[in-house]
Write a protein that holds these residues in place. Structure first.
Motif, PDB file in Angstrom:
ATOM      1  N   THR A   1      44.229  18.455  -4.501  1.00 40.73           N
ATOM      2  CA  THR A   1      44.701  18.056  -3.176  1.00 40.73           C
ATOM      3  C   THR A   1      44.167  18.990  -2.102  1.00 40.73           C
ATOM      4  O   THR A   1      43.815  18.542  -1.009  1.00 40.73           O
ATOM      5  CB  THR A   1      46.235  18.015  -3.145  1.00 40.73           C
TER       6      THR A   1
ATOM      7  N   SER B   1      48.114   5.798 -11.762  1.00 38.54           N
ATOM      8  CA  SER B   1      47.749   6.651 -10.634  1.00 38.54           C
ATOM      9  C   SER B   1      46.828   5.954  -9.644  1.00 38.54           C
ATOM     10  O   SER B   1      46.279   6.591  -8.750  1.00 38.54           O
ATOM     11  CB  SER B   1      47.070   7.933 -11.145  1.00 38.54           C
TER      12      SER B   1
ATOM     13  N   ASP C   1      54.093  19.816  -1.732  1.00 33.96           N
ATOM     14  CA  ASP C   1      53.635  18.863  -2.741  1.00 33.96           C
ATOM     15  C   ASP C   1      52.123  18.635  -2.689  1.00 33.96           C
ATOM     16  O   ASP C   1      51.589  17.845  -3.474  1.00 33.96           O
ATOM     17  CB  ASP C   1      54.371  17.534  -2.585  1.00 33.96           C
TER      18      ASP C   1
ATOM     19  N   ARG D   1      61.501  14.947 -10.916  1.00 29.57           N
ATOM     20  CA  ARG D   1      61.103  16.244 -10.366  1.00 29.57           C
ATOM     21  C   ARG D   1      62.322  17.094 -10.016  1.00 29.57           C
ATOM     22  O   ARG D   1      62.526  17.493  -8.879  1.00 29.57           O
ATOM     23  CB  ARG D   1      60.186  16.044  -9.165  1.00 29.57           C
TER      24      ARG D   1
ATOM     25  N   THR E   1      53.019  10.918   0.454  1.00 30.48           N
ATOM     26  CA  THR E   1      53.788  11.758  -0.455  1.00 30.48           C
ATOM     27  C   THR E   1      53.952  11.053  -1.784  1.00 30.48           C
ATOM     28  O   THR E   1      53.983   9.815  -1.840  1.00 30.48           O
ATOM     29  CB  THR E   1      55.177  12.087   0.137  1.00 30.48           C
ATOM     30  N   ASP E   2      54.048  11.847  -2.858  1.00 29.14           N
ATOM     31  CA  ASP E   2      54.373  11.243  -4.147  1.00 29.14           C
ATOM     32  C   ASP E   2      55.852  11.341  -4.447  1.00 29.14           C
ATOM     33  O   ASP E   2      56.284  11.071  -5.571  1.00 29.14           O
ATOM     34  CB  ASP E   2      53.559  11.890  -5.272  1.00 29.14           C
TER      35      ASP E   2
ATOM     36  N   GLY F   1      52.398  15.498   1.681  1.00 25.12           N
ATOM     37  CA  GLY F   1      53.123  16.301   0.707  1.00 25.12           C
ATOM     38  C   GLY F   1      54.285  17.083   1.274  1.00 25.12           C
ATOM     39  O   GLY F   1      54.593  18.174   0.782  1.00 25.12           O
TER      40      GLY F   1
ATOM     41  N   SER G   1      50.024   9.502  -5.055  1.00 27.82           N
ATOM     42  CA  SER G   1      49.503  10.847  -5.259  1.00 27.82           C
ATOM     43  C   SER G   1      48.625  11.233  -4.067  1.00 27.82           C
ATOM     44  O   SER G   1      47.690  10.503  -3.717  1.00 27.82           O
ATOM     45  CB  SER G   1      48.691  10.893  -6.554  1.00 27.82           C
TER      46      SER G   1
END
Length: 540
Positions: free
Chosen positions: A217, A184, A211, A153, A300-301, A275, A318
């Protein structure tokens, strides 16, 4: 066997096509001539007039497309000019594949003109950097950079000497997977731990971050917040909105100073952060982040955020499926009153002889823009006014630079509009901020990006003035002058971008009433420079 006459360049274009990297954002240099000349018809080229704008436009494009963008930079000068924007892309968690030109491999040992020490130039902000050991490794390195940028990322850099492009392609396969699936599934033990923690809370609170900014989400967080009947706060210095900000339970943005942060979160025995890092702050204040007895958990991812956040429990996964499962497991807190946040009333329009302020501009925008508008922000001294008066009502409704460096909003807004040509996009920018990315307006005009740029012009770095006054004894005196003689709309016109200046509230609303309804279909950018009174208080 490779086809006769097939080059490294040919093989690299196949890699680019396979991964959807068919738009090159660049400011070209001589070391990239062999790569860029006579591009195939299915490869598009987007020119910006400075490398900061190149990366900024690509960052906006990748954010809106939710996949990596392709950037080409020119050796030391181009990469050096782009470092600040690459840092912003990394902190905003935006994937970029960056091909950096280098001098001809055959005489690098002689340190020729335009050669550079490139691998460390951007510091640790790239998530991956490589110089392929031989020309034939370039296509595989670009393929790997796509995976590294996506999983890490951030920007992944491939440094390519200029003569590599014409070398014969290799018979060996590239050193990267053609297809990569990512698991996932949510660890049931993680959901059990969160359920136990949040389920025992007497007064929970949610904090959301950039995030969490996607439709799935948002939906899961709304379900969780309504089940918990708890307030929802946005992280400080957010790059994106993690929750619908017009929801009754949305309570605003957390303060960035520790004393006020403790005050806001006091009384909550469990704070679940989703996130976002825990917690991004500025300036420094001593003391803990939360009061004794407050337990902080994080979903958090982003493993990096989890690793540096001082929390009692962290789950790297995720956010959407975790929050949805958590909401399904928790009993509804029917006995708790539903919090309803106090909404700040918009200011009344200024009367005759009263100065026009940034809050008047924000309120005028909020009354007119549709919910699907993307608002890109870079106005440090008046950001709190925008947060209070212009709520994000849809995913990607708000976009800013988590890094804090200037020069992001103008090019990023252009990139968003390129990716979403039928979605209204407005950049709200201070005049000082605009000067860091003003060259990008040429790209907006040339490529027909119908962005509305609202430039708040007070002729100074207002936030720096307030910081100096706060820091000095008896009101510090800043050594830097104002720059009231700078005409942002004049600069825009010189770059071929339509622009005008308004100096009154009636003139402002007249222009907004004419322009805002056209934003979905507009193919011509417009800069409206609005003269505003400098703010006299430090933003909370």
């Amino acid at each position: 066997m490779s086809e006769p006459g097939r080059t490294v360049r040919d093989a690299t274009f196949d890699v680019l096509r396979r991964h959807g990297l068919t738009t090159i954002f660049a400011n070209p240099g001589s070391t990239e001539i062999a790569f860029l000349t006579d591009l195939p018809d299915d490869i598009d080229f987007v020119l910006a007039l400075h490398e900061g704008s190149v990366v900024g436009i690509a960052t906006g494009w990748a954010t809106a497309m939710d996949r990596p963008a392709l950037v080409n930079l020119h050796t030391t000068a181009g990469l050096g000019n782009a470092v600040g924007a690459l840092a912003t892309a990394r902190v905003n968690r935006v994937p970029l594949v960056v091909i950096v030109g280098q001098q001809d491999r055959r005489h690098l040992a002689l340190q020729p003109f335009l050669a550079g020490e490139l691998e460390g130039l951007a510091g640790r902000y790239p998530v991956w950097v490589t110089t392929p050991a031989r020309p034939q490794d370039v296509p595989g390195a670009v393929a790997r950079a796509w995976h590294e940028a996506r999983d890490g990322r951030g920007p992944a850099l491939v440094i390519v000497p200029s003569d590599d492009w014409s070398a014969p392609a290799a018979d060996t396969p590239p050193g990267a997977p053609a297809v990569l699936y990512r698991a996932s599934a949510v660890d049931p033990a993680a959901v059990d731990a969160l359920t136990d923690l949040v389920g025992r809370a007497e007064s929970p609170a949610l904090v959301v971050g950039a995030d969490a900014d996607d439709a799935e989400t948002w939906s899961a967080l709304v379900e969780l917040a309504e089940r918990l009947r708890c307030p929802v706060w946005q992280e400080p210095f957010a790059a994106r909105a993690g929750f619908p900000q017009d929801h009754p339970q949305f309570s605003g943005h957390l303060p960035a100073a520790r004393a006020r942060l403790r005050q806001v979160l006091a009384g909550h025995d469990v704070v679940l952060v989703v996130g976002a890092p825990v917690f991004r702050q500025y300036p420094f204040e001593p003391g803990p982040l939360v009061e004794d007895g407050t337990v902080v958990a994080l979903v958090t991812d982003d493993a990096e955020d989890a690793h540096h956040s001082p929390v009692d429990l962290a789950v790297v996964a995720s956010p959407a499926p975790v929050c949805r499962r958590l909401a399904a497991r928790l009993p509804e807190r029917t006995e708790a009153p539903v919090p309803v946040a106090d909404r700040v009333a918009p200011p009344s329009p200024p009367g005759a002889g009263e100065p026009l302020r940034a809050a008047h501009v924000m309120a005028a925008l909020a009354q007119r823009i549709p919910a699907e508008t993307v608002v890109v922000e870079e106005t440090p001294s008046t950001r709190p006014d925008l947060h209070r008066l212009v709520p994000a009502r849809r995913p990607l409704g708000f976009l800013s630079a988590a890094m804090g460096g200037l020069g992001f909003a103008m090019p990023a807004a252009i990139g968003v509009r390129m990716a979403r040509p039928d979605q209204p996009v407005i950049a709200v920018v201070g005049d000082g901020s605009s000067l860091y990315g003003i060259q990008s307006l040429w790209s907006a005009a040339h490529y027909g990006c119908g962005v509305l740029f609202v430039v708040l012009a007070n002729g100074r770095y207002a936030i720096m003035d307030r910081l100096a006054e706060q820091h000095g004894k008896g009101g510090g005196k800043p050594p830097w002058p104002a720059f009231t003689e700078v005409s942002v709309h004049g600069l825009a016109l010189a770059l071929g971008c339509p622009a005008e200046r308004v100096d009154s509230y009636p003139a402002l609303v007249e222009r907004l009433d004419a322009v805002v309804p056209t934003l979905g279909d507009r193919r011509e950018p417009l800069v409206i420079e609005v003269t505003v009174e400098p703010e006299r208080t430090f933003p909370p």
